[in-house]
Design an enzyme around this catalytic site. Structure first.
Site, mmCIF file in Angstrom:
data_model
loop_
_atom_site.group_PDB
_atom_site.id
_atom_site.type_symbol
_atom_site.label_atom_id
_atom_site.label_comp_id
_atom_site.label_asym_id
_atom_site.label_seq_id
_atom_site.Cartn_x
_atom_site.Cartn_y
_atom_site.Cartn_z
ATOM 1 N N THR A 21 39.700 10.039 -20.330
ATOM 2 C CA THR A 21 40.259 11.398 -20.296
ATOM 3 C C THR A 21 40.199 11.882 -18.834
ATOM 4 O OG1 THR A 21 39.395 11.773 -22.537
ATOM 5 C CG2 THR A 21 39.538 13.764 -21.103
ATOM 6 N N SER A 68 39.182 4.684 -23.514
ATOM 7 C CA SER A 68 38.196 3.665 -23.532
ATOM 8 C C SER A 68 37.913 3.367 -25.042
ATOM 9 C CB SER A 68 36.918 4.362 -22.829
ATOM 10 O OG SER A 68 36.270 5.270 -23.740
ATOM 11 N N THR A 101 34.865 8.570 -22.021
ATOM 12 C CA THR A 101 33.693 8.934 -22.463
ATOM 13 C C THR A 101 33.352 8.169 -23.845
ATOM 14 O OG1 THR A 101 34.389 10.820 -23.868
ATOM 15 C CG2 THR A 101 33.795 11.277 -21.568
ATOM 16 N N ASP A 102 34.254 7.429 -24.503
ATOM 17 C CA ASP A 102 33.963 6.989 -25.730
ATOM 18 C C ASP A 102 33.259 5.860 -26.019
ATOM 19 O OD1 ASP A 102 35.301 8.923 -27.410
ATOM 20 O OD2 ASP A 102 37.222 7.973 -27.643
#
Length: 320
Positions: A21, A68, A101-102
């Site tokens: 992101t 990610s 972030t995932d």
């Protein structure tokens, strides 16, 4: 003092881009939700933060540019190789990695387990795309570089710097799907904070038994699946995973996100005992959060899977 002399005196670091992101771009009105992750290159991200040029001489490399959630073992292998390459250069003081972030917590813990260096490795990310009117990526990137060049960061190993907070790779987890301050270090709490140009550390990371592990080649990762215990769980999935001839490589390990303190349904428990008899390594965490005590103290299920992957890969390598 000339500008060229000033820049020559600055520490040198490398920033590796992997997408996420933080490198995302809006698909429409930037004031509204909706974006595509992994669009902008790492050089574009740095250009949005002019203050970085006053902190360090920055080398860049685009290792990947993906969402990610789509992270692969091949990218992990390549990323670890590139981090090791850059940190082996005597003039490079630290490495910063931009990431989604995932799966940030998984990549951070993987790097923590395979890298053998006392130079800082800092992962950073963002909850809002680069084109958002209130993008959080530029500040996170600035904070990450501030930590990277700070003398106190040496020896911390792999950390994540997000929204002014420094998290250890072992402890950090994504705890919110939409809030800007989406990451937590659980019961242990973060390592410290970034306050302007100051780095305040409150504790040191927990040592990792067995690290560093050998880095698997991209084609040599074992198969470790993640299951969740819930009402009605039974033996079916375990039996299917072990008996399937379609799985390549064949199942090497199972991690179960159990209930409570790491408990599993009695039918699933019987299937896991049978799996161990078939040579499958089984580890149990909790879907609630880290379970205290034991060799895996403080690891959630996804990080326990990362460790088991590397343990099995090292075992396979030793047996060849």
């Amino acid at each position: 003092m000339t500008d060229s002399f000033s820049r020559a005196a600055l520490p040198q670091i490398v920033v590796l881009g992997t997408g996420g992101t933080i490198a995302g771009a809006a698909t429409g009105d930037p004031s509204l939700p909706g974006y595509t992750a992994g669009v902008l290159g790492v050089d574009a991200l740095l250009q949005s933060v002019p203050a970085l040029g006053r902190l360090a001489q920055i080398h860049t490399e685009q290792v990947a540019n993906l969402d990610s959630k789509d992270m692969t073992f091949a990218v992990w292998t390549q990323l670890a190789e590139r981090v090791a390459y850059w940190l082996a250069q005597p003039q490079i003081q630290a490495c910063v990695i931009t990431h989604g972030t995932d799966t940030l917590e998984e990549t951070a813990y993987f790097l923590r387990l395979v890298l053998d260096t006392d130079k800082p490795v800092i992962l950073t990310a963002a909850m809002r795309p680069a084109t958002a009117l209130n993008a959080d990526g530029p500040q996170n990137l600035l904070d990450a570089v501030r930590v990277a060049v700070h003398p106190a960061a040496r020896g911390l190993g792999v950390v994540c710097v997000l929204h002014g907070v420094v998290h250890a790779a072992r402890d950090v987890t994504k705890a919110n799907t939409h809030a800007v301050e989406a990451f937590s270090s659980g019961e242990r709490g973060p390592l410290g904070e970034v306050d302007g140009e100051a780095l305040r550390l409150w504790r040191q990371p927990v040592p990792e038994a067995g690290a560093p592990f050998p880095l698997p080649a991209a084609s040599e990762w074992p198969r470790v699946e993640l299951l969740t215990n819930a009402a009605g769980s039974d033996s079916a999935l375990v039996c299917c995973l072990i008996s399937s001839t379609a799985l390549q490589p064949r199942l090497g390990g199972l991690v179960v996100a159990g209930t409570g303190g790491g408990t599993v349904h009695r039918e699933l428990e019987a299937a896991l005992r049978w799996a161990e008899q078939q040579g499958v390594r089984v580890r149990v965490a909790s879907r609630v959060g880290p379970v205290r005590g034991g060799a895996d103290d403080g690891l959630n299920a996804v990080k326990l899977r990362v460790r088991l992957l590397l343990e099995l890969a090292a075992q396979n390598q030793a047996e060849r």
